[in-house]
Design a protein around this motif. Structure first.
Motif, PDB file in Angstrom:
ATOM      1  N   ILE A  85       0.840  -1.201   0.000  1.00  0.00           N
ATOM      2  CA  ILE A  85       0.000   0.000   0.000  1.00  0.00           C
ATOM      3  C   ILE A  85       0.873   1.248   0.000  1.00  0.00           C
ATOM      4  CG2 ILE A  85      -1.698   1.317   1.319  1.00  0.00           C
ATOM      5  CD1 ILE A  85      -2.809  -1.344   2.329  1.00  0.00           C
ATOM      6  N   ASN A  86       1.883   1.261   0.861  1.00  0.00           N
ATOM      7  CA  ASN A  86       2.784   2.423   0.926  1.00  0.00           C
ATOM      8  C   ASN A  86       3.488   2.650  -0.407  1.00  0.00           C
ATOM      9  OD1 ASN A  86       2.734   3.704   3.563  1.00  0.00           O
ATOM     10  ND2 ASN A  86       3.471   1.755   4.380  1.00  0.00           N
ATOM     11  N   SER A  87       3.958   1.561  -1.025  1.00  0.00           N
ATOM     12  CA  SER A  87       4.688   1.679  -2.280  1.00  0.00           C
ATOM     13  C   SER A  87       3.809   2.262  -3.380  1.00  0.00           C
ATOM     14  CB  SER A  87       5.215   0.303  -2.698  1.00  0.00           C
ATOM     15  OG  SER A  87       5.815   0.359  -3.971  1.00  0.00           O
ATOM     16  N   TYR A  88       2.616   1.682  -3.551  1.00  0.00           N
ATOM     17  CA  TYR A  88       1.731   2.177  -4.608  1.00  0.00           C
ATOM     18  C   TYR A  88       1.190   3.567  -4.286  1.00  0.00           C
ATOM     19  CZ  TYR A  88       1.713  -2.335  -6.976  1.00  0.00           C
ATOM     20  OH  TYR A  88       2.083  -3.465  -7.663  1.00  0.00           O
ATOM     21  N   TYR A  89       1.007   3.846  -3.000  1.00  0.00           N
ATOM     22  CA  TYR A  89       0.523   5.177  -2.613  1.00  0.00           C
ATOM     23  C   TYR A  89       1.560   6.251  -2.959  1.00  0.00           C
ATOM     24  CZ  TYR A  89      -1.015   9.082   0.280  1.00  0.00           C
ATOM     25  OH  TYR A  89      -1.400  10.327   0.712  1.00  0.00           O
ATOM     26  N   VAL A  90       2.824   5.986  -2.619  1.00  0.00           N
ATOM     27  CA  VAL A  90       3.887   6.942  -2.951  1.00  0.00           C
ATOM     28  C   VAL A  90       3.968   7.121  -4.464  1.00  0.00           C
ATOM     29  CG1 VAL A  90       6.382   7.306  -2.912  1.00  0.00           C
ATOM     30  CG2 VAL A  90       5.210   6.516  -0.852  1.00  0.00           C
ATOM     31  N   GLN A  91       3.864   6.021  -5.199  1.00  0.00           N
ATOM     32  CA  GLN A  91       3.895   6.099  -6.662  1.00  0.00           C
ATOM     33  C   GLN A  91       2.739   6.942  -7.183  1.00  0.00           C
ATOM     34  OE1 GLN A  91       4.901   2.561  -9.340  1.00  0.00           O
ATOM     35  NE2 GLN A  91       2.688   2.643  -9.539  1.00  0.00           N
ATOM     36  N   ASN A  92       1.569   6.758  -6.607  1.00  0.00           N
ATOM     37  CA  ASN A  92       0.403   7.537  -7.020  1.00  0.00           C
ATOM     38  C   ASN A  92       0.600   9.022  -6.745  1.00  0.00           C
ATOM     39  OD1 ASN A  92      -2.485   8.716  -5.885  1.00  0.00           O
ATOM     40  ND2 ASN A  92      -2.739   7.471  -7.723  1.00  0.00           N
ATOM     41  N   GLN A  93       1.175   9.340  -5.598  1.00  0.00           N
ATOM     42  CA  GLN A  93       1.411  10.744  -5.259  1.00  0.00           C
ATOM     43  C   GLN A  93       2.436  11.381  -6.191  1.00  0.00           C
ATOM     44  OE1 GLN A  93      -0.536  12.352  -2.804  1.00  0.00           O
ATOM     45  NE2 GLN A  93      -1.566  10.400  -3.157  1.00  0.00           N
ATOM     46  N   LEU A  94       3.466  10.610  -6.554  1.00  0.00           N
ATOM     47  CA  LEU A  94       4.475  11.138  -7.483  1.00  0.00           C
ATOM     48  C   LEU A  94       3.859  11.395  -8.857  1.00  0.00           C
ATOM     49  CD1 LEU A  94       7.561   8.916  -6.554  1.00  0.00           C
ATOM     50  CD2 LEU A  94       7.235  11.345  -6.066  1.00  0.00           C
ATOM     51  N   TYR A  95       3.028  10.471  -9.314  1.00  0.00           N
ATOM     52  CA  TYR A  95       2.359  10.675 -10.601  1.00  0.00           C
ATOM     53  C   TYR A  95       1.436  11.895 -10.545  1.00  0.00           C
ATOM     54  CZ  TYR A  95       3.918   6.169 -12.464  1.00  0.00           C
ATOM     55  OH  TYR A  95       4.671   5.123 -12.934  1.00  0.00           O
ATOM     56  N   ALA A  96       0.764  12.070  -9.405  1.00  0.00           N
ATOM     57  CA  ALA A  96      -0.124  13.228  -9.262  1.00  0.00           C
ATOM     58  C   ALA A  96       0.665  14.534  -9.335  1.00  0.00           C
ATOM     59  CB  ALA A  96      -0.897  13.142  -7.946  1.00  0.00           C
ATOM     60  N   ALA A  97       1.842  14.558  -8.691  1.00  0.00           N
ATOM     61  CA  ALA A  97       2.681  15.762  -8.742  1.00  0.00           C
ATOM     62  C   ALA A  97       3.196  16.002 -10.159  1.00  0.00           C
ATOM     63  CB  ALA A  97       3.851  15.618  -7.763  1.00  0.00           C
ATOM     64  N   GLN A  98       3.634  14.941 -10.834  1.00  0.00           N
ATOM     65  CA  GLN A  98       4.096  15.082 -12.210  1.00  0.00           C
ATOM     66  C   GLN A  98       2.961  15.526 -13.128  1.00  0.00           C
ATOM     67  OE1 GLN A  98       5.913  11.401 -13.385  1.00  0.00           O
ATOM     68  NE2 GLN A  98       7.590  11.566 -11.914  1.00  0.00           N
ATOM     69  N   PHE A  99       1.760  15.054 -12.836  1.00  0.00           N
ATOM     70  CA  PHE A  99       0.603  15.432 -13.641  1.00  0.00           C
ATOM     71  C   PHE A  99       0.394  16.955 -13.586  1.00  0.00           C
ATOM     72  CE2 PHE A  99      -3.985  16.177 -14.093  1.00  0.00           C
ATOM     73  CZ  PHE A  99      -4.233  15.526 -15.294  1.00  0.00           C
ATOM     74  N   GLN A 100       0.502  17.521 -12.389  1.00  0.00           N
ATOM     75  CA  GLN A 100       0.353  18.968 -12.258  1.00  0.00           C
ATOM     76  C   GLN A 100       1.481  19.706 -12.977  1.00  0.00           C
ATOM     77  OE1 GLN A 100      -2.325  20.350 -10.944  1.00  0.00           O
ATOM     78  NE2 GLN A 100      -3.172  18.329 -10.411  1.00  0.00           N
ATOM     79  N   GLN A 101       2.687  19.164 -12.890  1.00  0.00           N
ATOM     80  CA  GLN A 101       3.825  19.810 -13.556  1.00  0.00           C
ATOM     81  C   GLN A 101       3.666  19.790 -15.073  1.00  0.00           C
ATOM     82  OE1 GLN A 101       7.116  17.564 -12.041  1.00  0.00           O
ATOM     83  NE2 GLN A 101       7.037  18.493 -10.003  1.00  0.00           N
ATOM     84  N   VAL A 102       3.227  18.642 -15.608  1.00  0.00           N
ATOM     85  CA  VAL A 102       3.059  18.544 -17.060  1.00  0.00           C
ATOM     86  C   VAL A 102       1.916  19.435 -17.527  1.00  0.00           C
ATOM     87  CG1 VAL A 102       2.432  16.970 -18.939  1.00  0.00           C
ATOM     88  CG2 VAL A 102       4.061  16.244 -17.203  1.00  0.00           C
ATOM     89  N   ALA A 103       0.849  19.543 -16.714  1.00  0.00           N
ATOM     90  CA  ALA A 103      -0.250  20.438 -17.082  1.00  0.00           C
ATOM     91  C   ALA A 103       0.249  21.879 -17.198  1.00  0.00           C
ATOM     92  CB  ALA A 103      -1.368  20.334 -16.042  1.00  0.00           C
TER      93      ALA A 103
END
Length: 466
Positions: free
Chosen positions: A385-403
Motif C-alpha cells: 500500500i505504501n509503495s503504490y501510494y507513494v507512486q500515485n502521489q508522485l504521478y499526481a505531482a508530475q501530472f500537475q507539472q506537465v499540465a
C-alpha cells in the motif's frame, strides 16, 4: 514542374483521409467492470468455490441426521429353529454429545442367546459422553470447521476477484491511453494538413518559398507515421481488452470495432487517496488477511478437539425396556422403572497420553506458524500500500507539472504562430514548437493513464476492488 509539385503535395494531403465508419459507441468503465465481475470465468469459478463450501456445511450437518437400521439373523437346521433375531432401531444424534435411540425387537428360537429377551420387546434410551466429547466431538468440530471454511472461501473468492479486477482495470485504461494517443495524433495531423494546404496556396501566390511547403509536408508525413503506430497500439490494446469480455452464457466475444472508451470518466478516477483510510480498511478487511484469520479459527476448533484427547472416555448408556412394541407403556409406574432397564458404562483412558500430547502440540505449532504468516502478510500488504501510494502521489505531482508545462508550450506555440504570420519566424520553428507541444501532451496522456492505474493498484493492494 511547379504544377506537378503542387499536385504531389495535394495528393499527400488527401491520401490519408479517414473513411466514414460506423457511429462510435462509448463503452464505459463501469459497464465493462460489472460485466467482468458477473461473467468472467475466474469470477464464476470463484463463486462456485463458495457454493461448494456451502455444500460442505450441509454434508457436515449430515452427521446429525437421524438414521433407521434393521437387522435380521436366523438359523434353521434339520427342522430345528435354532434362533431368529429381528431388531429395528431409530437413532437420533443430538449436538450435545448425546445419541437418543429407540427400537423394537422380536427374538426367539430353541438356542437363542440367554442375554436376549424372547418375544416382542421395545426400548428407548440414550448414550451420552460425560467427559471426552461432552463439549466438542468430531461431528460438532466438522460443522464448525465447515462453516469457517465457507467464510474462508468467501474471502478466497474476494481475493481472486480483487486480482481479476486489477488486471481488467489495467487493460481498460491501457486501451483508453492508446485511444487518447490516437485521437491526439489525428487532431495534430488535421492541423498539419490544413497548414500544408494554406502554405501550398501561399506558395502558388508567391508568398511562401518552396522550402516551406517541403517543411509542412514533412510534418504531415511525420504525424501520419505516428498515427499509424498509434493505430497499431490501439488495435493491440483492443484485442487485449477482449480477453476480459464474456457474455452471460460464458462465451467470449470480440470488442466491436466502433466501441470507444469513455474519455470523460477519467476525471472521476484522478482523485487523491488517503493513506490512513487505506490502512484502516486494509488491515481488518483485506481478503488475504481474513483468510489467515479464518484459518486460525479452524485451528482453534482443532485445538479444542485435540484437547479432548487428554480426557478419559466415559460414556453412559441407559435404555428403558418394555414388552411389546410400545416402549412407553406403563412407564409412569415407579416399580416399572426400577425393574425394566438396561444400563452400561464405557470407560477408557490412555496411560501415557503420548498420542494426545503429540497431536495437541502439532496443532499448537500450526497455530504459531499461521500467526507468523499472518504477521508477515500484514506487513507485506502495508508495504505494498505504501509503495503504490507513494507512486500515485508522485504521478499526481508530475501530472500537475506537465499540465503547467503544456500551458507554457501552448503560449510559446501561439506566440510563434503570431510571429510567423507577421513574417518574423519560420515554419521550422513552428513545427519545432508544435512537436514539443505534441510530445508534452503525449506525456500528459501517459501520466493520466499511470495515475489512474496506480490508484487501482493502491486500492488492489488494500484489497478494496472486489
Amino acid at each position: 514542374m511547379k504544377v506537378f509539385f503542387i499536385g504531389i503535395l495535394l495528393f499527400c494531403i488527401n491520401s490519408f483521409a479517414s473513411a466514414q465508419t460506423e457511429s462510435e459507441i462509448v463503452f464505459s468503465f463501469n459497464e465493462y467492470i460489472q460485466g467482468v465481475k458477473k461473467n468472467h470465468p475466474v469470477a464464476r469459478s470463484a463463486n462456485l468455490s463458495v457454493e461448494s463450501a456451502q455444500e460442505g456445511i450441509v454434508a457436515a450437518k449430515g452427521e446429525f441426521d437421524p438414521s433407521i437400521s434393521y437387522t435380521n439373523n436366523q438359523k434353521t437346521f434339520n427342522g430345528t429353529n435354532y434362533f431368529y433375531y429381528n431388531n429395528a432401531e431409530l437413532k437420533i444424534p443430538i449436538p450435545i454429545g448425546m445419541d437418543i435411540k429407540a427400537g423394537v425387537e422380536d427374538n426367539g428360537g430353541n438356542y437363542i442367546t440367554r442375554e436376549v429377551t424372547i418375544g416382542k420387546t421395545s426400548y428407548i434410551g440414550a448414550e451420552v459422553a460425560v467427559l471426552k466429547g461432552l463439549l466438542i466431538d468430531k461431528r460438532r468440530a466438522a460443522i464448525q470447521q465447515a462453516k469457517i471454511l465457507n467464510s474462508q472461501s468467501v474471502q478466497e473468492r474476494n481475493a481472486m476477484v480483487n486480482d481479476l479486477l486489477l488486471d481488467a482495470a489495467l487493460r481498460y485504461w491501457q486501451w483508453y491511453g492508446a485511444y487518447a494517443q490516437k485521437k491526439l495524433y489525428e487532431r495534430f495531423l488535421d492541423v498539419a494538413k490544413n497548414r500544408l494546404h494554406l502554405i501550398v496556396i501561399a506558395y502558388q501566390q508567391g508568398d511562401k518559398a518552396l522550402a516551406d511547403t517541403i517543411e509542412a509536408n514533412a510534418q504531415v508525413l511525420n504525424y501520419q507515421l505516428l498515427l499509424g503506430e498509434s493505430i497499431i497500439k490501439f488495435n493491440k490494446a483492443s484485442f487485449e481488452l477482449t480477453d476480459f469480455l464474456w457474455d452471460e452464457n460464458a462465451m467470449p466475444y470480440f470488442l466491436p470495432g466502433h466501441f470507444i472508451p469513455d474519455t470523460t470518466a477519467l476525471q472521476d478516477y484522478i482523485v487523491p487517496l488517503s493513506l490512513d483510510d487505506l490502512m484502516n480498511q486494509a488491515v481488518p478487511n483485506h481478503p488475504e488477511i481474513k483468510q489467515y484469520e479464518f484459518k486460525l479459527d479452524a485451528l482453534e476448533v482443532e485445538r479444542k478437539l485435540k484437547w479432548q484427547s487428554f480426557l478419559p472416555a466415559l460414556n453412559l448408556k441407559a435404555n428403558l425396556l418394555n414388552k411389546g412394541y410400545n416402549a412407553l407403556y406403563n412407564v409412569a409406574d415407579a416399580a416399572f422403572l426400577e425393574n425394566n432397564y438396561k444400563f452400561g458404562i464405557d470407560f477408557k483412558v490412555p496411560l501415557f497420553l503420548r498420542t494426545a500430547r503429540g497431536e495437541y502440540r502439532k496443532t499448537q505449532i500450526k497455530i504459531q506458524q499461521t500467526n507468523l504468516s499472518l504477521a508477515s502478510k500484514k506487513w507485506q500488504i502495508q508495504n505494498k500500500i505504501n509503495s503504490y501510494y507513494v507512486q500515485n502521489q508522485l504521478y499526481a505531482a508530475q501530472f500537475q507539472q506537465v499540465a503547467a508545462l503544456i500551458n507554457s508550450f501552448e503560449i510559446l506555440f501561439r506566440n510563434e504562430l503570431l510571429k510567423f504570420n507577421n513574417g518574423e519566424s519560420s515554419l521550422f520553428l513552428i513545427n519545432s514548437r508544435e512537436s514539443k507541444l505534441l510530445e508534452t501532451r503525449q506525456k500528459m496522456i501517459d501520466l493520466q493513464t499511470k495515475l489512474v492505474v496506480s490508484k487501482f493498484q493502491t486500492e488492489w493492494a488494500a484489497g478494496l476492488l472486489f
